[in-house]
Design a protein around this motif. Structure first.
Motif, PDB file in Angstrom:
ATOM      1  N   SER A 137      -3.731  45.079 -18.552  1.00  0.00           N
ATOM      2  CA  SER A 137      -3.168  44.148 -17.573  1.00  0.00           C
ATOM      3  C   SER A 137      -4.056  42.917 -17.493  1.00  0.00           C
ATOM      4  O   SER A 137      -5.280  43.008 -17.633  1.00  0.00           O
ATOM      5  CB  SER A 137      -3.018  44.800 -16.190  1.00  0.00           C
ATOM      6  OG  SER A 137      -4.174  44.604 -15.397  1.00  0.00           O
ATOM      7  N   LEU A 180      -4.888  52.844 -18.406  1.00  0.00           N
ATOM      8  CA  LEU A 180      -4.573  51.468 -18.054  1.00  0.00           C
ATOM      9  C   LEU A 180      -5.879  50.710 -17.887  1.00  0.00           C
ATOM     10  O   LEU A 180      -6.777  51.177 -17.176  1.00  0.00           O
ATOM     11  CB  LEU A 180      -3.774  51.418 -16.754  1.00  0.00           C
ATOM     12  CG  LEU A 180      -3.497  50.046 -16.138  1.00  0.00           C
ATOM     13  CD1 LEU A 180      -2.617  49.199 -17.046  1.00  0.00           C
ATOM     14  CD2 LEU A 180      -2.858  50.187 -14.753  1.00  0.00           C
ATOM     15  N   VAL A 201      -7.378  54.804 -14.880  1.00  0.00           N
ATOM     16  CA  VAL A 201      -7.291  53.346 -14.725  1.00  0.00           C
ATOM     17  C   VAL A 201      -8.711  52.802 -14.759  1.00  0.00           C
ATOM     18  O   VAL A 201      -9.562  53.228 -13.975  1.00  0.00           O
ATOM     19  CB  VAL A 201      -6.599  52.952 -13.409  1.00  0.00           C
ATOM     20  CG1 VAL A 201      -6.606  51.428 -13.251  1.00  0.00           C
ATOM     21  CG2 VAL A 201      -5.180  53.490 -13.355  1.00  0.00           C
TER      22      VAL A 201
END
Length: 328
Positions: free
Chosen positions: A177, A150, A214
């Protein structure tokens, strides 16, 4: 040479175009006739004086800029493998000096782009960041083949280097994101994300999906929310603080409960101590960029509009990177 100089710490208006003496390369260095210089958030932080009290940080007057592309102007003593006129891209060793028509680079941080088909604006925007992403993913995050990734701030200059490099390293899934206002631009990007979600609603948008790695250049509340979407044994890689939340802290109890690891990566601190990783990282970065896996949005402005470039960086009015080029 023509250069953009920060005359003092302060707002974008402290940047101005000046004439400075042409520098000469020393042993192990090359001089580059710069065609393009990348603008990064760290340039903004240096100009603002955010790191003024840390040893070794630039103090006015200085020329910002970490990465340049151009052609070899001259070779220093002991340099081989490059020729005058050859197209190159360089990672910074000192964190400054890039906004200039002539730049001195250690040859160890230079990659030839001759025959690669990579345009110089894309080379400077993507190759150094992709090289740093390779080191971050392999040495700090220890990404393994088949793992999921991510990436926060998915359109940012550094963040945009991670999806393509993660793919090259065998990631099974890469999700990005961004803030809600950037969703449309992020979903239209050519960067190799499987999907892009709203960073303010991570848990809801991901509906139970978790990640092994992440990558967080944002910090603040986004960093806290990351813990909720990490798989057991997951690694959170802190690579910046674009949010500007310098007082943010994580709850260490969340780390042991989820068997999570938090690591930081700053190439300026890591690579000088581990120079052997630079060349393989640059080779991997060239392959990723040549394959079209780092094709983000680019805006090219002249040196005389460097202040405008910094204003846009501060306003977060970007869907990609800004690159500067010497005034005609």
């Amino acid at each position: 040479m023509q250069a953009v100089q920060a005359t003092r710490f302060g707002g974008p208006s402290v940047l101005g175009v000046v004439e400075l003496p042409d520098p000469e390369p020393g042993p192990g260095e090359i001089a580059i006739d710069v065609t393009h210089a990348a603008v990064g958030l760290v340039d903004v932080f240096f100009r603002q004086g955010r790191y003024r009290d840390l040893p070794g940080m630039p103090r006015p007057p200085f020329v910002p800029g970490l990465e340049v592309a151009g052609t070899v102007r001259a070779l220093g003593e002991g340099v081989s493998g490059l020729a005058v006129g050859e197209e190159v891209v360089s990672m910074s060793a000192a964190g400054v000096g890039g906004y200039a028509s002539v730049y001195i680079a250690p040859v160890t941080r230079v990659a030839s782009t001759r025959g690669s088909g990579i345009a110089p604006a894309l080379a400077v925007a993507a190759v150094p960041n992709a090289a740093m992403a390779q080191v971050a993913l392999t040495r700090a995050a220890h990404l393994a083949e088949g793992e999921s990734v991510l990436v926060h701030g998915a359109l940012g200059g550094f963040a945009a280097a991670f999806p393509g490099m993660a793919r090259r390293l065998g990631a099974s899934r890469v999700v990005g994101s961004v803030r809600a206002g950037r969703l449309a631009a992020a979903r239209a990007t050519r960067l190799p994300y499987d999907r892009v979600v709203d960073s303010a609603e991570l848990a809801e948008a991901l509906a139970g999906e978790t990640f092994d790695v992440v990558v967080d250049p944002v910090g603040g509340a986004v960093r806290t929310r990351s813990l909720d979407v990490m798989a057991p044994g997951g690694r959170l890689l802190a690579v910046g603080n674009a949010s500007g939340d310098w007082d943010h802290r994580l709850d260490s109890n969340e780390l042991w409960r989820g068997s999570l690891t938090v690591s930081g990566f700053n190439s300026g601190a890591y690579l000088p101590r581990h120079p052997r990783y630079i060349r393989p990282a640059l080779d991997a970065a060239l392959a990723v960029v040549a394959a079209g896996q780092a094709d983000g949005v680019l805006d090219v402005l002249p040196f005389s509009e460097a202040a405008t470039a910094h204003e846009r960086m501060e306003d977060r009015a970007l869907d990609g990177r800004i690159v500067l080029t010497p005034d005609a």
